[in-house]
Structures are given as C-alpha cells and as structure tokens.
Design an enzyme around this catalytic site. Structure first.
Site, PDB file in Angstrom:
ATOM      1  N   LYS A  87       0.890  -1.277   0.127  1.00 43.29           N
ATOM      2  CA  LYS A  87      -0.098  -0.095   0.018  1.00 43.29           C
ATOM      3  C   LYS A  87       0.861   1.336   0.016  1.00 43.29           C
ATOM      4  CE  LYS A  87      -0.140   0.293   4.832  1.00 43.29           C
ATOM      5  NZ  LYS A  87      -0.966   0.909   6.005  1.00 43.29           N
ATOM      6  N   SER A 127     -10.344   2.104  -2.090  1.00 43.69           N
ATOM      7  CA  SER A 127      -9.768   3.173  -1.513  1.00 43.69           C
ATOM      8  C   SER A 127     -10.466   4.356  -2.028  1.00 43.69           C
ATOM      9  CB  SER A 127      -8.412   3.028  -1.579  1.00 43.69           C
ATOM     10  OG  SER A 127      -7.654   4.352  -1.408  1.00 43.69           O
ATOM     11  N   TYR A 152      -0.264   2.046  -7.363  1.00 46.75           N
ATOM     12  CA  TYR A 152      -0.920   1.490  -6.309  1.00 46.75           C
ATOM     13  C   TYR A 152      -2.583   1.875  -6.457  1.00 46.75           C
ATOM     14  CZ  TYR A 152      -3.600   1.305  -1.784  1.00 46.75           C
ATOM     15  OH  TYR A 152      -4.697   1.029  -0.948  1.00 46.75           O
ATOM     16  N   LYS A 156      -6.200  -0.558  -7.161  1.00 43.99           N
ATOM     17  CA  LYS A 156      -7.496  -0.726  -6.548  1.00 43.99           C
ATOM     18  C   LYS A 156      -8.657  -0.723  -7.516  1.00 43.99           C
ATOM     19  CE  LYS A 156      -6.038  -1.337  -2.692  1.00 43.99           C
ATOM     20  NZ  LYS A 156      -6.523  -2.683  -1.968  1.00 43.99           N
ATOM     21  N   PHE A 181     -11.730   5.693   3.267  1.00 46.38           N
ATOM     22  CA  PHE A 181     -11.211   7.254   3.217  1.00 46.38           C
ATOM     23  C   PHE A 181      -9.877   7.019   4.064  1.00 46.38           C
ATOM     24  CE2 PHE A 181     -13.892   9.925   0.492  1.00 46.38           C
ATOM     25  CZ  PHE A 181     -14.451   8.685   0.241  1.00 46.38           C
ATOM     26  N   ASN A 182      -9.492   8.011   4.900  1.00 46.85           N
ATOM     27  CA  ASN A 182      -8.391   7.923   5.640  1.00 46.85           C
ATOM     28  C   ASN A 182      -8.252   7.296   7.008  1.00 46.85           C
ATOM     29  OD1 ASN A 182      -7.881   9.804   3.473  1.00 46.85           O
ATOM     30  ND2 ASN A 182      -5.713  10.195   4.351  1.00 46.85           N
TER      31      ASN A 182
HETATM   32  P1  NAD Z   1      -1.557  -3.440   6.106  1.00 44.39           P
HETATM   33  O1  NAD Z   1       0.173  -3.371   5.290  1.00 44.39           O
HETATM   34  O2  NAD Z   1      -1.183  -2.843   7.606  1.00 44.39           O
HETATM   35  O3  NAD Z   1      -1.957  -4.742   6.147  1.00 44.39           O
HETATM   36  C1  NAD Z   1      -1.730  -5.410   4.880  1.00 44.39           C
HETATM   37  C2  NAD Z   1      -1.473  -6.868   5.572  1.00 44.39           C
HETATM   38  O4  NAD Z   1      -1.306  -7.813   4.149  1.00 44.39           O
HETATM   39  C3  NAD Z   1       0.075  -6.896   6.084  1.00 44.39           C
HETATM   40  O5  NAD Z   1      -0.017  -7.568   7.216  1.00 44.39           O
HETATM   41  C4  NAD Z   1       0.852  -7.750   4.965  1.00 44.39           C
HETATM   42  O6  NAD Z   1       1.789  -8.355   5.567  1.00 44.39           O
HETATM   43  C5  NAD Z   1      -0.243  -8.497   4.140  1.00 44.39           C
HETATM   44  N1  NAD Z   1       0.233  -8.837   2.861  1.00 44.39           N
HETATM   45  C6  NAD Z   1       0.463  -8.164   1.954  1.00 44.39           C
HETATM   46  N2  NAD Z   1       0.731  -8.716   0.697  1.00 44.39           N
HETATM   47  C7  NAD Z   1       0.352 -10.002   1.017  1.00 44.39           C
HETATM   48  C8  NAD Z   1       0.510 -11.185   0.323  1.00 44.39           C
HETATM   49  N3  NAD Z   1       0.802 -11.229  -0.954  1.00 44.39           N
HETATM   50  N4  NAD Z   1       0.088 -12.474   1.009  1.00 44.39           N
HETATM   51  C9  NAD Z   1      -0.168 -12.329   2.108  1.00 44.39           C
HETATM   52  N5  NAD Z   1      -0.260 -11.339   3.039  1.00 44.39           N
HETATM   53  C10 NAD Z   1       0.052 -10.016   2.293  1.00 44.39           C
HETATM   54  O7  NAD Z   1      -2.280  -2.266   5.362  1.00 44.39           O
HETATM   55  P2  NAD Z   1      -3.851  -1.756   5.966  1.00 44.39           P
HETATM   56  O8  NAD Z   1      -3.660  -0.186   6.307  1.00 44.39           O
HETATM   57  O9  NAD Z   1      -4.123  -2.637   6.915  1.00 44.39           O
HETATM   58  O10 NAD Z   1      -4.401  -1.806   4.537  1.00 44.39           O
HETATM   59  C11 NAD Z   1      -5.375  -3.075   4.204  1.00 44.39           C
HETATM   60  C12 NAD Z   1      -5.832  -2.818   2.942  1.00 44.39           C
HETATM   61  O11 NAD Z   1      -6.593  -1.798   2.967  1.00 44.39           O
HETATM   62  C13 NAD Z   1      -5.136  -2.827   1.636  1.00 44.39           C
HETATM   63  O12 NAD Z   1      -5.818  -3.516   0.711  1.00 44.39           O
HETATM   64  C14 NAD Z   1      -4.886  -1.553   1.382  1.00 44.39           C
HETATM   65  O13 NAD Z   1      -4.521  -1.027   0.160  1.00 44.39           O
HETATM   66  C15 NAD Z   1      -6.359  -0.909   1.718  1.00 44.39           C
HETATM   67  N6  NAD Z   1      -6.651   0.397   2.175  1.00 44.39           N
HETATM   68  C16 NAD Z   1      -5.764   1.019   3.081  1.00 44.39           C
HETATM   69  C17 NAD Z   1      -5.925   2.382   3.529  1.00 44.39           C
HETATM   70  C18 NAD Z   1      -5.067   2.905   4.550  1.00 44.39           C
HETATM   71  O14 NAD Z   1      -4.811   4.037   4.597  1.00 44.39           O
HETATM   72  N7  NAD Z   1      -4.305   2.317   5.262  1.00 44.39           N
HETATM   73  C19 NAD Z   1      -6.749   3.143   2.571  1.00 44.39           C
HETATM   74  C20 NAD Z   1      -7.418   2.558   1.760  1.00 44.39           C
HETATM   75  C21 NAD Z   1      -7.257   1.155   1.564  1.00 44.39           C
HETATM   76  C1  WQD Z   2      -2.588  12.997   4.444  1.00 42.94           C
HETATM   77  C2  WQD Z   2      -2.199  14.430   4.240  1.00 42.94           C
HETATM   78  C3  WQD Z   2      -0.392  14.924   3.103  1.00 42.94           C
HETATM   79  C4  WQD Z   2       2.435  13.167   6.038  1.00 42.94           C
HETATM   80  C5  WQD Z   2      -2.929   7.823   1.487  1.00 42.94           C
HETATM   81  C6  WQD Z   2      -2.857   7.096   0.228  1.00 42.94           C
HETATM   82  C7  WQD Z   2      -4.542   6.852  -0.280  1.00 42.94           C
HETATM   83  C8  WQD Z   2      -5.033   6.050   0.998  1.00 42.94           C
HETATM   84  C9  WQD Z   2      -4.757   6.662   2.456  1.00 42.94           C
HETATM   85  C10 WQD Z   2      -4.567   3.453   0.659  1.00 42.94           C
HETATM   86  C11 WQD Z   2      -1.807  14.865   2.948  1.00 42.94           C
HETATM   87  C12 WQD Z   2      -0.074  15.301   4.631  1.00 42.94           C
HETATM   88  C13 WQD Z   2       1.160  13.574   5.471  1.00 42.94           C
HETATM   89  C14 WQD Z   2       3.229  13.937   6.565  1.00 42.94           C
HETATM   90  C15 WQD Z   2       1.683  15.869   5.942  1.00 42.94           C
HETATM   91  N1  WQD Z   2      -4.433   4.831   1.141  1.00 42.94           N
HETATM   92  N2  WQD Z   2       1.112  14.896   5.337  1.00 42.94           N
HETATM   93  N3  WQD Z   2       2.974  15.431   6.491  1.00 42.94           N
HETATM   94  O1  WQD Z   2      -2.236  10.727   0.993  1.00 42.94           O
HETATM   95  O2  WQD Z   2      -4.597  11.261   2.008  1.00 42.94           O
HETATM   96  O3  WQD Z   2      -3.776   9.060   1.354  1.00 42.94           O
HETATM   97  O4  WQD Z   2      -3.473   6.972   2.584  1.00 42.94           O
HETATM   98  O5  WQD Z   2      -5.446   3.514  -0.237  1.00 42.94           O
HETATM   99  O6  WQD Z   2      -4.249   6.020  -1.342  1.00 42.94           O
HETATM  100  O7  WQD Z   2      -2.593   8.049  -0.905  1.00 42.94           O
HETATM  101  O8  WQD Z   2      -2.733  10.128   3.347  1.00 42.94           O
HETATM  102  O9  WQD Z   2      -1.694  10.457   5.660  1.00 42.94           O
HETATM  103  O10 WQD Z   2      -0.374  10.256   3.651  1.00 42.94           O
HETATM  104  O11 WQD Z   2      -1.645  12.171   3.934  1.00 42.94           O
HETATM  105  O12 WQD Z   2       1.558  16.875   5.624  1.00 42.94           O
HETATM  106  O13 WQD Z   2       4.257  13.750   6.923  1.00 42.94           O
HETATM  107  O14 WQD Z   2      -1.484  14.676   5.253  1.00 42.94           O
HETATM  108  O15 WQD Z   2       0.447  15.818   2.281  1.00 42.94           O
HETATM  109  O16 WQD Z   2      -2.392  15.992   2.634  1.00 42.94           O
HETATM  110  P1  WQD Z   2      -3.137  10.353   1.973  1.00 42.94           P
HETATM  111  P2  WQD Z   2      -1.550  10.819   4.294  1.00 42.94           P
END
Ligand code: NAD
Ligand code: WQD
Length: 340
Positions: A87, A127, A152, A156, A181-182
């Site tokens: 991610k 996402s 990335y 999605k 969202f976040n």
């Molecule tokens: P994370 O990295 O903490 O969790 C993902 C887990 O998947 C990890 O434990 C990693 O070891 C495991 N993993 C990765 N590739 C693998 C594979 N090929 N086989 C088995 N395990 C594998 O991430 P998260 O923040 O918990 O995100 C979970 C999901 O949500 C992801 O699909 C991410 O893209 C999506 N997502 C996250 C966010 C965010 O900001 N955290 C936002 C939107 C979407």
């Molecule tokens: C939030 C805001 C930064 C770090 C990301 C992925 C998105 C989704 C969620 C998975 C932005 C600002 C950040 C720092 C800062 N993930 N920032 N100083 O970029 O909204 O989203 O995670 O799907 O796809 O892009 O999240 O937490 O990185 O940033 O000022 O050291 O904080 O510029 O405006 P973002 P973020």
C-alpha cells in the site's frame, strides 16, 4: 455453527482490528498473511483482546499453490475479506510490478479459489484513491473514478473491475467493495494499532512519532491549498468504526441482503478536517506539542476530499461513531504503549 471467514492480510493494521470485531460478532476466523508489512506479535495481541488465538497461515496469497492449501485444509469457508495488498504509494511508483503482482495476482488467485471451492462471498478493500481529486464534494459512490495517480491506486481501480467482471461472469459470486477514506486510530485496549515499518509515510503515525520524540519534526506538506487554513483536507475514519463496517458488509452478503452482485460503499465520516486542524486537535487531547513546520506540497497529493456517507448509512445501516478527539487519543495511547 459459526460462519468461517478467511481474512487475507489479517495481521495488518485494518485486518487485525477487523479480526477482533469478527470475533465479537461470533465468526470463526482464519488469517493468511505473509508478514511482509506486519509483525507476528500482533497475533498474540489479538489473543489478549479476544481470548482466542486465530488460526494463522503464513504464506503469500500471490502464490496460487500455497493459497490453495488453505481452501483444501479448511472446507466450508463462507466468505473472504481481502485486505492483503502492498500500500505504499511512493514505492508503487518506483516498483510498479511489485504492486501489480502482489495486489492483482493475489486477487486473481482468490477469485480462482472462490470458483473452485465454492466460496461465494468477498469483501474487498478499496480506497478513496479511485476518485482522484473530485470536482464536486462530498464524493458519492456515483462520483466518476479518475485515472489513478499511482500504480498502487491503479491496482484498486483494476481490482474493482476484476471483481465486477467476475461476479457478472460467475453468477454464484457476490462481492462488496469498501472504499476507505483515511483510516486512523487504534483499538481502545492500546494492544493493536498502526505499526508502520520504517519512516511513516502517512500523517497520523508521523504526528504520534513526532510527539513521542522518535521523529524530530513533522513536515506539513502545503499551506497554500484552497482550503480554510491552506492545508489539505481529508476524511479521517476511526479504524474500529471501519472494522465494524466489514462485519456489517459480511452479514449483508451472508444473509443475501445485497441488492446487486457487486456493491460499493464509501467508508468515511462525512467530515473533512485539515492537516493543521488534526495537529491542533492532537495537541489539545494529548496535551503534547507536535513540532512541525510548513513544507512544499507533496507530489501526487490531492487538495481535499471527504465522503458522502448517505449510501453506507442508509443501505448498510452503518455509521462512523467515534469522534476525532477520541480517535486521536487512541493513537497516543497506542504510541505510548509501543514506545515504552
Ligand atoms: P497493512 O499493510 O497494515 O496490512 C496488509 C497486510 O497484508 C499486511 O499484514 C501484509 O503483511 C499483508 N500482505 C501484503 N501482501 C500479502 C500477500 N501477497 N500475501 C499475504 N499477505 C500479504 O495495510 P492496511 O492499512 O491494514 O490496509 C489493508 C487494506 O486496505 C489494503 O488492501 C490497503 O490497500 C487498503 N487500504 C488501506 C488504506 C490505509 O490508509 N491504511 C486506505 C485505503 C485502502
Ligand atoms: C494526508 C495528508 C499529506 C504526511 C494515503 C493514500 C491513499 C489511501 C490513504 C490507501 C496529505 C499530509 C502527510 C506528513 C503531511 N491509502 N501529510 N505530512 O495521502 O491522503 O492517502 O493513504 O488506499 O491512497 O494516498 O494520506 O496520511 O499520507 O496524508 O503534511 O508527514 O497529510 O500531504 O495532505 P493520503 P496521508
């Protein structure tokens, strides 16, 4: 009998919180995770919270033969919640093939297994990144997706399309994609939370590590956006609220309450907070100063986004409940727990 749910990426940040909520809702959980972005110690923490050690397979979902063993050894899996993915947005620009392989081959393998082993339900982690910078806010599920800003983000978008095409072609399959969202925050026990490996790329772990003295200062990327205070705006959603939405989505599929074979829901709070507001709120609730300075905008960032949550609220019957204050306090309690 309990429903049996396979959680890919269940040791990770959102997955671990969802495993806890699934336990609370009386599901049987099987976790698969290759630990590429998580620590095996999380399993012990889950056990401390729930009293149950989840069944765990350490393997890579993008390797079909390995994945298939889980389905052979565990007959009667009712559904999959698919979190496993890489991610890091920046890394995906430098190493796109890692992302296409890890995120898309894994999804393809899972759908193959669904067909072969009659596992008809999937909840997929999508996402808000699929919306890019929308012209109209807040974004509804009908807001058009835009070309992805990163490999990335593209995984999605293509992942959603792979699921959509598969449920159309294989009529027994049903799926729900949740566009997060976040996600921020930690479990109230402070036993699980976000564990970034290396220097955090995301805002909230960077804030808490700066407050804890692990990082010298936080850079605020941009104070010249067209927003109330010039800093970027996001919809920060509590991870436990998010985890609960997965339970609701899962039940909807298992109870066959879904209205179409592929449904999509925004998971946010509906409120946009700026980066500077977030820092200020963190300081207020924790009483700890965050050393920060303004820096240039970060490449690829959007200016502002927040969710229209009407569809999730009305159709799923789910609503984010926790306040930003409560959520940021949970981050700090978790940070103190892992720092000490
Ligand atoms: P994370 O990295 O903490 O969790 C993902 C887990 O998947 C990890 O434990 C990693 O070891 C495991 N993993 C990765 N590739 C693998 C594979 N090929 N086989 C088995 N395990 C594998 O991430 P998260 O923040 O918990 O995100 C979970 C999901 O949500 C992801 O699909 C991410 O893209 C999506 N997502 C996250 C966010 C965010 O900001 N955290 C936002 C939107 C979407
Ligand atoms: C939030 C805001 C930064 C770090 C990301 C992925 C998105 C989704 C969620 C998975 C932005 C600002 C950040 C720092 C800062 N993930 N920032 N100083 O970029 O909204 O989203 O995670 O799907 O796809 O892009 O999240 O937490 O990185 O940033 O000022 O050291 O904080 O510029 O405006 P973002 P973020």
């Amino acid at each position: 009998m309990k429903n049996k749910i396979l959680i890919t990426g269940g040791v990770g940040y959102i997955g671990s919180h969802t495993v806890v909520e699934l336990h609370n809702a009386n599901f049987e959980v099987i976790i698969v995770d290759d630990l590429s972005n998580s620590s095996v110690s999380v399993l012990k923490q889950i056990e401390k919270i729930t009293g149950v050690a989840p069944k765990f397979y350490e393997l890579d979902v993008s390797k079909y033969d390995q994945l298939e063993t889980i389905f052979k050894e565990n007959q009667g899996i009712d559904a999959i919640i698919h979190f496993a993915a890489a991610k890091a947005v920046g890394e995906s620009v430098d190493n796109p093939l890692k992302y296409y392989k890890n995120n898309l081959v894994s999804l393809l393998n899972l759908i193959e297994c669904q067909k072969k082993f009659n596992v008809n339900n999937m909840v997929f982690s999508s996402s808000c990144t699929v919306y890019g910078q929308p012209n109209v806010l807040p974004v509804t599920e009908q807001t058009p997706r835009q070309d992805a800003e990163s490999p990335y983000g593209n995984t999605k978008r293509v992942g959603e399309d792979m699921i959509s095409d598969s449920v159309s072609a294989y009529s027994q399959l049903n799926a729900i994609a949740l566009r997060y969202f976040n996600p921020i925050g930690a479990h109230e026990s402070a036993l699980i939370g976000e564990l970034p490996i290396g220097v955090p790329q995301n805002l909230v772990p960077f804030i808490s590590q700066t407050a804890a003295g692990i990082r010298e200062k936080l850079l605020v990327f941009g104070d010249d956006y067209d927003t109330k205070d010039g800093s970027a705006i996001r919809d920060f959603i509590n991870v436990v609220d998010l985890a609960k939405a997965h339970v609701v989505a899962l039940k909807r599929l298992l109870d066959k309450k879904n209205k179409t074979s592929f449904e999509i829901f925004n998971l946010g709070t509906g409120n946009g907070y700026s980066v500077l507001e977030l820092i200020k709120t963190f300081e207020e609730v924790t009483g700890v100063k965050v050393n920060y300075e303004i820096a240039p905008r970060r490449a690829g960032d959007i200016e502002k986004i927040w969710a229209d949550t009407t569809f999730a609220n009305e159709e799923l019957g789910w609503k984010a409940e926790k306040s930003l204050q409560e959520t940021l306090l949970s981050v700090w309690n978790w940070q103190k727990n892992i720092t000490n």
